[in-house]
Design a protein around this motif. Structure first.
Motif, PDB file in Angstrom:
ATOM      1  N   ALA A 298      -3.369  -0.905  -1.583  1.00  0.00           N
ATOM      2  CA  ALA A 298      -2.895  -2.749  -1.001  1.00  0.00           C
ATOM      3  C   ALA A 298      -2.818  -2.328   0.212  1.00  0.00           C
ATOM      4  O   ALA A 298      -1.762  -2.036   1.446  1.00  0.00           O
ATOM      5  CB  ALA A 298      -1.306  -2.542  -1.640  1.00  0.00           C
ATOM      6  N   ALA A 299      -4.160  -2.925   1.136  1.00  0.00           N
ATOM      7  CA  ALA A 299      -4.277  -3.122   2.837  1.00  0.00           C
ATOM      8  C   ALA A 299      -3.329  -4.120   2.947  1.00  0.00           C
ATOM      9  O   ALA A 299      -2.811  -4.267   3.110  1.00  0.00           O
ATOM     10  CB  ALA A 299      -5.878  -2.964   2.981  1.00  0.00           C
ATOM     11  N   GLY A 300      -4.551  -5.638   2.654  1.00  0.00           N
ATOM     12  CA  GLY A 300      -4.876  -6.927   3.184  1.00  0.00           C
ATOM     13  C   GLY A 300      -3.371  -7.558   1.964  1.00  0.00           C
ATOM     14  O   GLY A 300      -2.186  -7.891   2.345  1.00  0.00           O
ATOM     15  N   TYR A 301      -3.015  -6.572   1.182  1.00  0.00           N
ATOM     16  CA  TYR A 301      -1.685  -7.311   0.177  1.00  0.00           C
ATOM     17  C   TYR A 301      -0.949  -6.896   0.709  1.00  0.00           C
ATOM     18  O   TYR A 301      -0.007  -7.814   0.927  1.00  0.00           O
ATOM     19  CB  TYR A 301      -2.193  -6.347  -0.871  1.00  0.00           C
ATOM     20  N   SER A 302      -0.866  -5.958   1.404  1.00  0.00           N
ATOM     21  CA  SER A 302       0.800  -5.690   1.788  1.00  0.00           C
ATOM     22  C   SER A 302       0.568  -6.560   3.021  1.00  0.00           C
ATOM     23  O   SER A 302       2.220  -6.704   2.981  1.00  0.00           O
ATOM     24  CB  SER A 302       0.134  -3.737   3.061  1.00  0.00           C
TER      25      SER A 302
END
Ligand SMILES: Nc1ncnc2c1ncn2[C@@H]1O[C@H](COP(=O)(O)OP(=O)(O)O)[C@@H](O)[C@H]1O
Ligand SMILES: O=C(CO)[C@@H](O)[C@H](O)COP(=O)(O)O
Length: 496
Positions: A298-302
């Protein structure tokens, strides 16, 4: 003028690019499709939706570009990795595809480890992770024996799409590397792994190199899209291999940071190399090349999650506008981006994220900065694993959402302690796919020659010594959050 098309079959959408011989994007088109979450941890998609939306996308591309279909010489593909598509004898889809971000297969991963022991790594060069394909196959064997009984072949998402466009069954090697059934160094299916898990070798499709010509479009697809039936189709590659091609990551020493929904640190490798800590080692789309890769799920998702939660409806520009007003370290606030579990360095589907150090004096910009820093710290764990294995991480090319914001690019340079550069016209894996078609069509002798024409670099961000020192100290604290919160998250699991 001649053109090629690159198609990227992503998790949320399919994107198609029409690219000319200079590497200029003449037209682009995109269509989305839903993710199905029938139960917590399940993530599936209907393969028919990929086909329908890709056909729509191609039709729009041909119509809107105004280009003569006969000028479009070739097509190739990039695709989300690992997803399991099962077909029967007649080529019909037997159940929805089980995707890379589905986490139902923890028990199957443990079974793979206990049955294969060290052989798993010796053959596949990878660890058993929920996202990969073999555990999904075993799950179907155990939970849906009637489906398994009818299975004649398995494919990955973009290989199924290519099959529907051409009628030809193949899997490309860069994507097959993510199945846990490929002998990565020999580039062939592993009979030993297939036998261990009762998988008849006939279920494994013929393998192709990314640059291989595999056929032409089916007449029905040509008439639905408006493309010429003799448009040549090339195998294509995994989205991370194509992302690397599209960013010119083609030589030893080249490294990539991609912050999209998930985040990836990738290093080009020219030979077999051993890594620890759930670093993946896959075949590159460049013939005889490899890449090592660490993944933050969860990169950009975070960051999207925070934006939706505290600033719904705002543009990214507004949302991030005050980040530079918060200091490096966000006033003592740390964030771990484990919103959907983690892969590198901790393969853990139960762990969840934390904010540590919340203080009454912190404002919105501190929270936003802490989330951006936490995502970047998580990616830095992969950078450090590479360095620990003797990889010299020099300049890092940054792509994806993380390359759209200068404060974040500077933060990457400061945390990775390496120069970070962005591309001047970034198009992601779809451009890599178009480049594979361009080389396949014979426009260039090699992918590297094509990259010299198609890929250009923009501004470079150098690490700032003061901020880099702050981040070096904070990184140790960041790393200890995982061990400190692991048990707490196991106890909290029942309440999710
Ligand atoms: N202008 C921006 N600045 C910084 N980050 C952004 C911006 N726009 C999007 N993002 C981040 O990038 C992510 C999407 O990146 P993208 O490469 O488009 O993703 P994907 O390949 O997963 O579709 C989002 O989740 C968001 O966190
Ligand atoms: O699981 C992996 C790589 O191992 C992911 O990178 C998928 O390949 C998904 O790609 P996106 O659709 O998020 O770009």
């Amino acid at each position: 003028m001649k053109y090629v098309i690159g198609i990227d079959l992503g998790t949320g959408s399919v994107k198609a690019l029409l690219v000319d011989q200079e590497g200029k994007v003449r037209c682009e088109s995109s269509r989305s499709y839903p993710l199905l979450h029938e139960q917590p941890g399940f993530s599936e998609q209907e393969p028919e939706a990929w086909v329908d939306q890709t056909v729509e996308c191609l039709r729009a591309l041909v119509r809107e570009s105004g280009v003569e279909p006969k000028e479009i010489e070739g097509i190739s593909f990039s695709g989300q990795m690992h997803g399991l598509v099962l077909l029967d004898e007649q080529g019909n889809v037997l159940r929805p595809a089980i995707l890379w971000n589905d986490t139902r297969t923890t028990a199957q991963c443990r079974a793979i480890e206990s049955k294969l022991g060290p052989k798993l790594y010796q053959i596949t060069k990878n660890a058993a992770l929920e996202g990969f394909t073999l555990p999904k196959i075993i799950w179907v064997q155990e939970h849906e024996p009637e489906v398994w009984g009818k299975a004649a072949v398995f494919l990955l998402p973009k290989d199924y799409l290519r099959y529907r466009l051409t009628g030809k069954l193949h899997m490309d090697i860069s994507d097959a590397a993510g199945t846990l059934l490929l002998d990565v160094m020999r580039k062939q299916w592993s009979r030993e792994i297939c036998d261990t898990f009762g998988i008849d070798m006939s279920l494994c499709p013929p393998l192709a190199e990314s640059l291989d010509f595999v056929g032409c479009l089916l007449p029905e697809i040509a008439s639905r899209t408006g493309l010429a039936p003799d448009t040549k189709v090339y195998a294509g590659g995994a989205d991370n291999a194509c992302g690397a091609v599209g960013a010119g990551i083609l030589r030893k020493g080249d490294a990539l940071c991609s912050i999209g929904t998930s985040g990836v640190i990738l290093s080009y490798e020219d030979r077999e190399k051993d890594f620890t800590g759930n670093i993946h080692f896959f075949n590159h789309s460049q013939p005889d090349g490899y890449y090592a890769m660490g993944v933050t799920l969860a990169a950009g998702y975070s960051l999207d999650w925070l934006k939706k939660t505290i600033a719904a409806g705002e543009s990214y520009e507004d949302f991030l506008s005050k980040v530079s007003e918060a200091p490096a370290g966000a006033g003592g606030l740390l964030f771990t981006p484990y919103l959907v579990g983690e892969r590198t360095p901790h393969a853990d589907s139960v762990i969840r994220g934390s904010f540590i150090g919340l203080d009454g004096s912190q404002r919105r910009e501190h929270l936003v900065r802490a989330v951006m820093e936490g995502i970047t710290f998580s990616l830095h764990e992969s950078v450090e694993l590479f360095r620990g294995a003797g990889v010299e991480v020099g300049k890092i090319v940054s792509i994806g959402g993380g390359a759209k914001n200068d404060v974040w690019l500077q933060m990457q340079a400061d945390i990775f302690q390496a120069p970070v550069v962005k591309l001047n016209n970034e198009q992601g894996p779809a451009l890599g796919a178009a480049m594979l078609a361009a080389v396949g069509c014979g426009w260039f002798d090699s992918i590297a020659e094509c990259a010299d024409r198609f890929v250009g670099y923009d501004r470079q961000f150098e690490p700032d010594p003061k901020r880099a020192a702050v981040y070096r100290d904070l990184f140790g604290i960041y790393q200890s959050i995982y061990t400190s919160t692991r048990d707490l998250n196991r106890r909290l699991q029942a309440y999710r």
